[in-house]
Design a protein around this motif. Sequence first.
Motif, PDB file in Angstrom:
ATOM      1  N   VAL A 166     -62.605  -5.225 -39.407  1.00  0.00           N
ATOM      2  CA  VAL A 166     -61.327  -5.577 -40.028  1.00  0.00           C
ATOM      3  C   VAL A 166     -61.068  -4.590 -41.160  1.00  0.00           C
ATOM      4  CG1 VAL A 166     -60.053  -7.329 -41.333  1.00  0.00           C
ATOM      5  CG2 VAL A 166     -61.531  -8.016 -39.440  1.00  0.00           C
ATOM      6  N   GLY A 167     -59.836  -4.142 -41.284  1.00  0.00           N
ATOM      7  CA  GLY A 167     -59.488  -3.203 -42.343  1.00  0.00           C
ATOM      8  C   GLY A 167     -58.588  -3.837 -43.386  1.00  0.00           C
ATOM      9  N   ILE A 168     -58.732  -3.396 -44.624  1.00  0.00           N
ATOM     10  CA  ILE A 168     -57.792  -3.786 -45.677  1.00  0.00           C
ATOM     11  C   ILE A 168     -57.304  -2.517 -46.367  1.00  0.00           C
ATOM     12  CG2 ILE A 168     -58.795  -6.069 -46.050  1.00  0.00           C
ATOM     13  CD1 ILE A 168     -60.146  -5.009 -48.574  1.00  0.00           C
ATOM     14  N   GLN A 169     -56.028  -2.485 -46.695  1.00  0.00           N
ATOM     15  CA  GLN A 169     -55.463  -1.363 -47.437  1.00  0.00           C
ATOM     16  C   GLN A 169     -54.923  -1.903 -48.747  1.00  0.00           C
ATOM     17  OE1 GLN A 169     -51.628  -0.300 -47.173  1.00  0.00           O
ATOM     18  NE2 GLN A 169     -51.870   1.616 -48.277  1.00  0.00           N
ATOM     19  N   VAL A 170     -55.501  -1.442 -49.854  1.00  0.00           N
ATOM     20  CA  VAL A 170     -55.183  -1.988 -51.172  1.00  0.00           C
ATOM     21  C   VAL A 170     -54.696  -0.870 -52.076  1.00  0.00           C
ATOM     22  CG1 VAL A 170     -56.029  -3.337 -53.124  1.00  0.00           C
ATOM     23  CG2 VAL A 170     -57.045  -3.673 -50.853  1.00  0.00           C
ATOM     24  N   ARG A 171     -53.416  -0.919 -52.448  1.00  0.00           N
ATOM     25  CA  ARG A 171     -52.862   0.050 -53.392  1.00  0.00           C
ATOM     26  C   ARG A 171     -52.813  -0.580 -54.777  1.00  0.00           C
ATOM     27  NH1 ARG A 171     -49.405   4.148 -51.505  1.00  0.00           N
ATOM     28  NH2 ARG A 171     -49.023   4.641 -53.688  1.00  0.00           N
ATOM     29  N   ARG A 172     -53.376   0.117 -55.764  1.00  0.00           N
ATOM     30  CA  ARG A 172     -53.419  -0.461 -57.106  1.00  0.00           C
ATOM     31  C   ARG A 172     -52.954   0.496 -58.199  1.00  0.00           C
ATOM     32  NH1 ARG A 172     -58.956  -4.055 -57.866  1.00  0.00           N
ATOM     33  NH2 ARG A 172     -58.262  -5.878 -56.677  1.00  0.00           N
ATOM     34  N   THR A 173     -52.518   1.680 -57.862  1.00  0.00           N
ATOM     35  CA  THR A 173     -52.145   2.622 -58.926  1.00  0.00           C
ATOM     36  C   THR A 173     -50.633   2.725 -59.039  1.00  0.00           C
ATOM     37  OG1 THR A 173     -52.438   4.459 -57.355  1.00  0.00           O
ATOM     38  CG2 THR A 173     -54.300   3.900 -58.759  1.00  0.00           C
ATOM     39  N   ASP A 174     -50.048   3.847 -58.622  1.00  0.00           N
ATOM     40  CA  ASP A 174     -48.614   4.062 -58.815  1.00  0.00           C
ATOM     41  C   ASP A 174     -47.755   3.080 -58.038  1.00  0.00           C
ATOM     42  OD1 ASP A 174     -49.596   5.367 -56.466  1.00  0.00           O
ATOM     43  OD2 ASP A 174     -47.686   6.418 -56.295  1.00  0.00           O
ATOM     44  N   ALA A 184     -54.237  -9.930 -55.403  1.00  0.00           N
ATOM     45  CA  ALA A 184     -55.664 -10.075 -55.680  1.00  0.00           C
ATOM     46  C   ALA A 184     -56.491  -9.876 -54.412  1.00  0.00           C
ATOM     47  CB  ALA A 184     -55.943 -11.449 -56.277  1.00  0.00           C
ATOM     48  N   LEU A 185     -57.704  -9.365 -54.585  1.00  0.00           N
ATOM     49  CA  LEU A 185     -58.614  -9.148 -53.460  1.00  0.00           C
ATOM     50  C   LEU A 185     -58.870 -10.446 -52.702  1.00  0.00           C
ATOM     51  CD1 LEU A 185     -60.574  -7.305 -51.888  1.00  0.00           C
ATOM     52  CD2 LEU A 185     -62.314  -7.852 -53.618  1.00  0.00           C
ATOM     53  N   GLU A 186     -58.907 -11.571 -53.425  1.00  0.00           N
ATOM     54  CA  GLU A 186     -59.170 -12.859 -52.779  1.00  0.00           C
ATOM     55  C   GLU A 186     -58.160 -13.166 -51.677  1.00  0.00           C
ATOM     56  OE1 GLU A 186     -60.466 -13.491 -57.139  1.00  0.00           O
ATOM     57  OE2 GLU A 186     -59.149 -12.182 -55.968  1.00  0.00           O
ATOM     58  N   LYS A 187     -56.910 -12.752 -51.869  1.00  0.00           N
ATOM     59  CA  LYS A 187     -55.892 -13.029 -50.855  1.00  0.00           C
ATOM     60  C   LYS A 187     -56.135 -12.203 -49.589  1.00  0.00           C
ATOM     61  CE  LYS A 187     -52.200 -14.719 -53.841  1.00  0.00           C
ATOM     62  NZ  LYS A 187     -50.762 -14.609 -54.190  1.00  0.00           N
ATOM     63  N   TYR A 188     -56.591 -10.974 -49.770  1.00  0.00           N
ATOM     64  CA  TYR A 188     -56.948 -10.162 -48.605  1.00  0.00           C
ATOM     65  C   TYR A 188     -58.105 -10.821 -47.848  1.00  0.00           C
ATOM     66  CZ  TYR A 188     -54.230  -6.182 -50.443  1.00  0.00           C
ATOM     67  OH  TYR A 188     -53.226  -5.360 -50.887  1.00  0.00           O
ATOM     68  N   VAL A 216     -65.929  -4.710 -43.039  1.00  0.00           N
ATOM     69  CA  VAL A 216     -64.571  -4.538 -43.558  1.00  0.00           C
ATOM     70  C   VAL A 216     -64.409  -3.095 -44.022  1.00  0.00           C
ATOM     71  CG1 VAL A 216     -62.858  -5.283 -45.256  1.00  0.00           C
ATOM     72  CG2 VAL A 216     -64.505  -6.940 -44.335  1.00  0.00           C
ATOM     73  N   TYR A 217     -63.444  -2.390 -43.422  1.00  0.00           N
ATOM     74  CA  TYR A 217     -63.136  -1.035 -43.881  1.00  0.00           C
ATOM     75  C   TYR A 217     -62.137  -1.133 -45.031  1.00  0.00           C
ATOM     76  CZ  TYR A 217     -61.703   3.812 -44.102  1.00  0.00           C
ATOM     77  OH  TYR A 217     -61.440   5.084 -44.558  1.00  0.00           O
ATOM     78  N   VAL A 218     -62.459  -0.489 -46.141  1.00  0.00           N
ATOM     79  CA  VAL A 218     -61.638  -0.572 -47.347  1.00  0.00           C
ATOM     80  C   VAL A 218     -60.933   0.757 -47.583  1.00  0.00           C
ATOM     81  CG1 VAL A 218     -61.610  -1.022 -49.821  1.00  0.00           C
ATOM     82  CG2 VAL A 218     -63.249  -2.232 -48.353  1.00  0.00           C
ATOM     83  N   ALA A 219     -59.614   0.747 -47.467  1.00  0.00           N
ATOM     84  CA  ALA A 219     -58.796   1.918 -47.795  1.00  0.00           C
ATOM     85  C   ALA A 219     -58.091   1.620 -49.112  1.00  0.00           C
ATOM     86  CB  ALA A 219     -57.777   2.183 -46.693  1.00  0.00           C
ATOM     87  N   THR A 220     -58.376   2.398 -50.131  1.00  0.00           N
ATOM     88  CA  THR A 220     -57.824   2.097 -51.453  1.00  0.00           C
ATOM     89  C   THR A 220     -57.746   3.346 -52.312  1.00  0.00           C
ATOM     90  OG1 THR A 220     -58.070   0.674 -53.409  1.00  0.00           O
ATOM     91  CG2 THR A 220     -60.092   1.549 -52.424  1.00  0.00           C
ATOM     92  N   ASP A 221     -56.951   3.264 -53.362  1.00  0.00           N
ATOM     93  CA  ASP A 221     -56.884   4.336 -54.353  1.00  0.00           C
ATOM     94  C   ASP A 221     -57.571   3.916 -55.654  1.00  0.00           C
ATOM     95  OD1 ASP A 221     -55.103   2.397 -55.081  1.00  0.00           O
ATOM     96  OD2 ASP A 221     -53.343   3.689 -55.172  1.00  0.00           O
ATOM     97  N   VAL A 276     -55.364  -6.223 -42.833  1.00  0.00           N
ATOM     98  CA  VAL A 276     -54.642  -6.992 -43.848  1.00  0.00           C
ATOM     99  C   VAL A 276     -54.137  -5.997 -44.887  1.00  0.00           C
ATOM    100  CG1 VAL A 276     -54.730  -8.883 -45.507  1.00  0.00           C
ATOM    101  CG2 VAL A 276     -56.196  -8.946 -43.473  1.00  0.00           C
ATOM    102  N   CYS A 277     -52.835  -5.994 -45.114  1.00  0.00           N
ATOM    103  CA  CYS A 277     -52.246  -5.036 -46.049  1.00  0.00           C
ATOM    104  C   CYS A 277     -50.913  -5.596 -46.534  1.00  0.00           C
ATOM    105  CB  CYS A 277     -52.083  -3.662 -45.394  1.00  0.00           C
ATOM    106  SG  CYS A 277     -51.195  -3.673 -43.808  1.00  0.00           S
TER     107      CYS A 277
END
Length: 420
Positions: A166-174, A184-188, A216-221, A276-277
Amino acid sequence: NPSNCNDARRLVCHVKHLCGFGCMSHHIALCLSIAIGTKRTLMLKLDNFKYSRNEGWEALFLPLSETCDVSSLNLTNVAEWKGKGDLELTKNDTVAKITINTAINPNSKFAANTLPRDLMEDVKKFHAYPALWYIGQIMKYILRSKPEISKQLSQKLNSTKIYPLVGIQVRRTDKLVKEAKLVALEKYMLHVKEWYDKYKLENIGVNADTKFVKSVYVATDDDTLLDEAKKMYPDYNFINDKSITAAASVKERYSVDGLLGILTDVHILTHCDYVVCTFSSNVCRLVYELMQTLHIDATTRVHSLDKSYYFIGQWMHQHIAIYNYTKTEISVPGSQERKKNEKYLKLYRSALTLYLNSIDTKEISLKAGDHIGVDNRVEWGVTTWRGTNLRTWKTGIYPSYIAREYTEESPYDLLGNTFL
């Protein structure tokens, strides 16, 4: 790839908008959708491709046309492409251009969220959202990477290839400055857990002792997210390439290495079993689109935590009601109840007034076959949608189970040369 480009009908996609890879990909896809529909060869001119100012789009990708080069074309007197509904108003111009300074709405059925009419009946047989399937094919063509890049992507995928994944893509910067809210990570992880619970039930059995790795594959900045995830969820195997995360930082993102990092994340996420994104992210929507090219129907393989799926510049996003639905009516308590609890009644009436006056919670009635203009700006789309009934022009919410995605026919045949 016309043999004589000077005699060919051409469309120049002139993107002046300063934006990231996912955004740029969607601008090009919009142009290509229009070019295909109007039987034009697409040529690309990117003024602000920040990843590689020297090589441009072709730093990593194959050219859209091998015979037509925009550099020799003077755009000063080239007509701006215009369309209205099923008409191309500039059809007599051999060369036309689409200038994109920011998000545009061409108001045309040649744009995204439509499907060539000769494909409709066949695609509807195997896909719940034909327009999404079609834009996936367009994206796949646009993102044909150079052989050496394809080799690198395959190597990265093979080194990460653990199934199930399962992959999640989490953008947290710009992304949080203007475009989206922090999720929040909990929702993912709530939806990751639900998917793995279902996977175990369907593939292993609820009482089976067989253990499997929940990867879980984590794609994030955000370079702190991986440690946060491992600490909060020790029973999961989190996979992340720190070099890609570093390249995705605001400082390093706009470089060839940064672009390759984003492309790698997209490639791996596209091959995950579930993602999940947030659809407020162009990259999340891009992954969803490309997934349609790997599966017969991948409409249920992505869960968005904020918006419903949309395509900027699309023809109207519509649902079609498949059942009759009568909006819920709230009745006021009778005289005996009023005497028993006047205080309750006062509070009840206040709540009722708020309910009926709220545009976000007021329901609408529907008849089977009604078309609904979907409000993509509102963060519904799990059990409830919000939109306008195009028969009654009433706006409000309705349960998601009574409607499905509707795809408008484009005014042309893809496999022939017939136009309306």
